[in-house]
Write an enzyme that holds these catalytic residues in place. Structure first.
Site, PDB file in Angstrom:
ATOM      1  N   ASN B 281       0.808  -1.206   0.000  1.00 19.12           N
ATOM      2  CA  ASN B 281       0.000   0.000   0.000  1.00 19.12           C
ATOM      3  C   ASN B 281       0.847   1.265   0.000  1.00 19.12           C
ATOM      4  OD1 ASN B 281      -3.116  -0.203   0.458  1.00 19.12           O
ATOM      5  ND2 ASN B 281      -2.194  -2.006   1.393  1.00 19.12           N
ATOM      6  N   ALA B 305       3.464  -4.369   9.027  1.00 22.54           N
ATOM      7  CA  ALA B 305       2.980  -4.785   7.714  1.00 22.54           C
ATOM      8  C   ALA B 305       4.063  -4.701   6.645  1.00 22.54           C
ATOM      9  CB  ALA B 305       1.761  -3.930   7.321  1.00 22.54           C
ATOM     10  N   GLY B 309       5.306  -7.209   3.276  1.00 22.63           N
ATOM     11  CA  GLY B 309       5.040  -6.655   1.958  1.00 22.63           C
ATOM     12  C   GLY B 309       3.640  -6.082   1.807  1.00 22.63           C
ATOM     13  N   LYS B 310       2.993  -5.774   2.933  1.00 26.67           N
ATOM     14  CA  LYS B 310       1.639  -5.228   2.837  1.00 26.67           C
ATOM     15  C   LYS B 310       1.670  -3.713   2.662  1.00 26.67           C
ATOM     16  CE  LYS B 310      -0.266  -8.851   5.831  1.00 26.67           C
ATOM     17  NZ  LYS B 310      -0.769  -9.171   7.196  1.00 26.67           N
ATOM     18  N   VAL B 311       2.733  -3.122   3.127  1.00 22.19           N
ATOM     19  CA  VAL B 311       2.891  -1.675   3.034  1.00 22.19           C
ATOM     20  C   VAL B 311       4.247  -1.419   2.400  1.00 22.19           C
ATOM     21  CG1 VAL B 311       3.266   0.425   4.387  1.00 22.19           C
ATOM     22  CG2 VAL B 311       1.393  -1.115   4.994  1.00 22.19           C
TER      23      VAL B 311
END
Lengths: 378, 378, 378, 378
Positions: B281, B305, B309-311
């Site tokens: 993100n 996160a 690799g979510k952010v």
């Protein structure tokens, strides 16, 4: 936490101090905010905040209730710029006395002395700050020399004040406020301590050794042989006397902590120690993020206070706890009050009536001692 | 804990249902509230809320960023009347898709069907409520028959819908919304489900069996032999496809819970399962009262996160968590956005583009499978 | 809020007081509990508690580190029976001084005087309790006359003590402890105040007017013309002197509140006010349920304390915060310490060395004043 | 937070993965821990935990009560090594079915497959972790390839399983567990999923698309054209059928979240949708750190559940909420149960009785439909 990356590239000191200056925002009584609180805050903590606003604006401030209103302050509210809301309420006569942690009063002096505290982030490298001489209060940043120079001002004030011997914290803070008013013209606009002195609002501190003001008083004693000391007895008795003088009584508690306890113990002291059946509070508003289930006093509810005689058993409908950071809830609350019908009251200027009120307390306590009534018979 | 007295005199049912009706408050873009957020919310969570407003209004909504924006909703927000803020943002094109607990959608139907939920208190006698057929959601009260009649509506809808076989929740909710629009004229003003159908905003539910809507679908299968079922695979793939289609990506997370997880797993799914290096993100806004130190996902921070690799590692400055009850923070946030420069965007109407986007996902996943790249090489 | 039904059938007073008596549980050093903490508490707050145990048992108590150890106590721990853990640690020389809220000391007196506090529930009718003269501290219940008789004991003690003029809280509590030891034989087994006097552990209170002890001192002044008063200056200087005397310094903070602040300000006072470069704490253990994101001091972390010079920048690995109710975490922690290798130290008996230590502080402060060093140069 | 210094010197990947391996600690039934819970945990949350232990050990497990016991799990408990407590309770027949977030089951597979998760710190540089391919769950650290290889195992299992078409999550997890038992000999000692298959305990997931297991099922559908899908209808009906089959019913809720809701909606589904007057739960134990005042379901109390018919109005004395991190509270609770009188029950092996129980549900629902009784008449 960090919701910002720790270990991010180093900042120079200038960077750390590049945020906008924090100012004392003054509530204006916005009708839009009034409407949001009435119509949009309908459930959960939004509803509690809305209820708190209406209890304050419609009941506590209603002229015929003549409520003696105490504000207690814990948590770093003056560093966050919330002092402007307190100044506004004092100027309008909407609070009668103040109990605060020492830290809030000490940091208020930075504003009075025209130092600048700045918006920052809680996600910074504290070792770096330490090395660069930058002080952090959560996300508020300022140079360490602000502390040094504020301390120097306090020590000079203590020297020139002539104060010597035991005093109430209300007296120390009043004298400090007068000193500021004289030396920093107009500072009542951006200093709680100065405004309180101007408007006659007494300020108490429950833990008098527990801030840089107290530390400097202690220094003054050790190094200069001063006999100035805070006498907590005077504080206890003055607050009992003020509460006793209230027609109705009510409080606004920001945070909790020892200021909350100091306020709430007044009625049990009257009942349990002085044997005067004053009864408990009529109104009780708290904004806190502490929780009842942790069992501490900060999170204790009005209901628990009933068993101690701190809150009148009949008034629970006029008590409310809103679980929200004061930095969000209190400005909304202050906007609502300022935008309401009874947004000014004649100021009581209690700071000048302390001796008289304590004398009344003493008289009533002597009468109670001489004509004791069994407890519970009221 | 009750900060109102337990054991207070019994209330008749009429009393319990005498509070003001809860309505869907619509933000108007008040300049006063904009100013309070800019100038009065300077530190602590007030500052985080102020930052969140600016990240949304100045960056996520900036036309050239073309941000794909997801809103996730957990906690009883529609019962509290917060649906009006969501409707306003959908109507203006300011959010592109929605992930919600089933409960919020189910209770939204009460409004659509013109039932009345009322302001109440959390300090009531639940045994009494049970005996009187009054349902309580914290401090929101309404008659049990609202549940019965909403359930009856859902079952009738399921019958007449002709839905049979596996569907995505987005499809079920879209069909439900169309049904409401047809039968309850004008209800897009006071129903999130109806407004989403009208404006083409897909609504997903991460735990499809976990609400009265899912319960009635299950009933339909067991008792009527229906083959209608929610296929979570479709939801997973549609959300991956939508996220993949974003030029930039950002989220507004109210509460946390499984909707938060469902949103945030899209990027790891792309990376870990489909081997598509989408990245994380670009913007991350959360309003919650959960805490990182309890270790749950609801309280997990943007920084944590990053390791998944979510952010995106570079964007932490554009992430913020505001610790505040959504009932307070979200209306203020919505007022700010509506009162800002880019307060309208062309609606993407993703509900009609789901097949196309999933086809793109499939194509890219096949390409990635046929030309695998080692992980970490992006 | 009630997870038990409010409005449940009324209880007679006997019922309210039918729970098991609360006793001062003494940790025995169970190997099973040691093993659970080492092997079973592996992540999240369980791991923090495990780390706290190892920092205390393996580092702070290691003889060659000769750590000056302060324990600060906020929250109703003596009512909950936690005094037994404190007594055990004092008797073994594992803590050197104590900073407590007044309430914990006041309620400790009930045990010393052989009154009974009982296990109860937080889900009771407080109006009923009030009418029946039962006092509630969350879920601890006892008759109001326990308060009356404890107050009477305090007033009699004040009368016979001969104390007149300003004193440190350490002196008041020491004298109170000696009085208890004389009158209540063996009470050092079930009273923190008595045990502290016996073992020479000074006890400080940061908010001296803020408990029934302080209320009765204030009564004594107003009604009997006593000149006994708490002098916070003495407390500030004694604590600075004790901290200055430490080879290494470390703290165990239960809860937070003003006792935490009072402990942590010692190093900044030395640095900022007395210009003595003592440096910050070497070890920092806190058990709390308060959260950093609310911004208060109770929740502030060791890292934030670094920017103030309260914690040594190099020691962050030896700091830990465990987010857990002290009633659960502290007995486990005490069991671990008692079951560890260095489970006894020679007691320092600081209560008898206060004058000497303050004289050293004064000497060093005078030297620092006469040979000032620029701040930051250490 | 960081109570460790952000910006501390960089760690190599080896450092990040140098902590002790996390293992599945198995409770042994220590008498010392039993004694601490009975005698030392007397007030506040310690007392709540003590009550929870006695409700479970003395009432729920009492043979004549024949309680159908569900355990719900939210929060990262298997990463923290808590799976050992769950395995122990399943092996002894002390829980009958399990509702878990998908994440707990997915991470349990790492243990089953002999990967190593390690103790770490929450105060690390996530950008660094990301670059080094280290995954962080709060303070649990492991290489990203653990995710990749676990995913690969799941995909292979899906391929060889022959599963095709809609299944309940209980079926998917049972098949997964059988596969593990066959391929990883002895893994029922260190895997919840494997042990559940061995002991016949069905495992449900309320949000089936909401974990890496669900993500891989979705991949399987999109890329391989598989018709395997989770059918939430089956889960809803199986759980209703299990609850309906209970003589008494009770739950142990760890955390909250959608697993809590999924468990608690069974009784309202029976009543509101199937018109079967089952009544609510007889026992309700929750360990959580969420708070009622935030208004979410995770923090909602047994009392609120009464108004919905989720908890029997007469049983509130047998409900308790302990506010404590499960990583601390649950091992203590499990030790107590294992060390108690009724520490073994005949296992129900419900996984093999699901069809039969659903058939009973259907039969009763048809009878209720054909002979409807007005609501409220029970």
């Amino acid at each position: 936490m960090p919701h910002r990356a720790p270990g991010s590239p180093g900042h120079s000191r200038t960077d750390h101090l590049s945020g906008r200056p924090i100012t004392y925002y003054r509530p204006k009584g916005s009708p839009d905010i009034h409407r949001l609180l009435d119509d949009g805050f309908q459930a959960f903590n939004a509803a509690r905040l809305s209820e708190a606003c209406r209890i304050y604006a419609d009941k506590m401030l209603r002229p015929e209730h003549d409520t003696m209103i105490g504000l207690t302050v814990a948590g770093a509210l003056t560093p966050a710029g919330l002092g402007g809301c307190i100044v506004e309420l004092m100027e309008r006569g909407l609070i009668d006395f103040l109990i605060s942690t020492g830290a809030n009063l000490y940091h208020d002096l930075h504003y009075a002395l025209n130092f600048t505290l700045r918006r920052g982030s809680p996600f910074v490298n504290d070792v770096e700050l330490y090395e660069q001489g930058v002080i952090r209060i959560y996300d508020v940043l300022f140079p360490a020399k602000v502390l040094m120079e504020t301390d120097a001002y306090i020590r000079e004030f203590l020297g020139r004040s002539g104060l010597d011997g035991p005093v109430a914290t209300s007296e120390l803070h009043y004298r400090l406020g007068r000193d500021l008013l004289e030396r920093q013209s107009g500072c009542e606009e951006y200093s709680v301590v100065a405004a309180a002195a101007k408007y006659g609002v007494p300020i108490y501190t429950s833990s008098p050794g527990d801030s840089s003001i107290g530390m400097n008083v202690a220094y003054h004693e050790l190094m200069h042989g001063s006999r100035l000391m805070i006498d907590p007895n005077k504080d206890v008795n003055e607050i009992c006397a003020i509460v006793l003088a209230g027609h109705q009584n009510g409080c606004i508690i920001l945070g909790g902590g020892s200021p909350k306890n100091f306020y709430l113990q007044a009625q049990p002291t009257l009942w349990e120690v002085y044997n005067i059946p004053k009864g408990g509070n009529d109104y009780f508003i708290q904004m806190t993020t502490d929780q009842v289930v942790w069992g501490g006093l900060s999170g204790a509810t009005p209901a628990e206070a009933v068993s101690w005689g701190k809150v009148n058993p009949g008034v629970l409908p006029d008590t409310v706890v809103c679980y929200c950071d004061s930095t969000i809830a209190f400005p909304l609350f202050a906007e609502y009050a300022v935008g309401s019908q009874w947004n000014r009251r004649t100021r009581r200027e209690l700071v000048h009536r302390r001796d008289e009120l304590v004398a009344t307390l003493k008289r009533e306590a002597e009468a109670a001692r001489d004509n004791p009534r069994p407890h519970g018979e009221e």
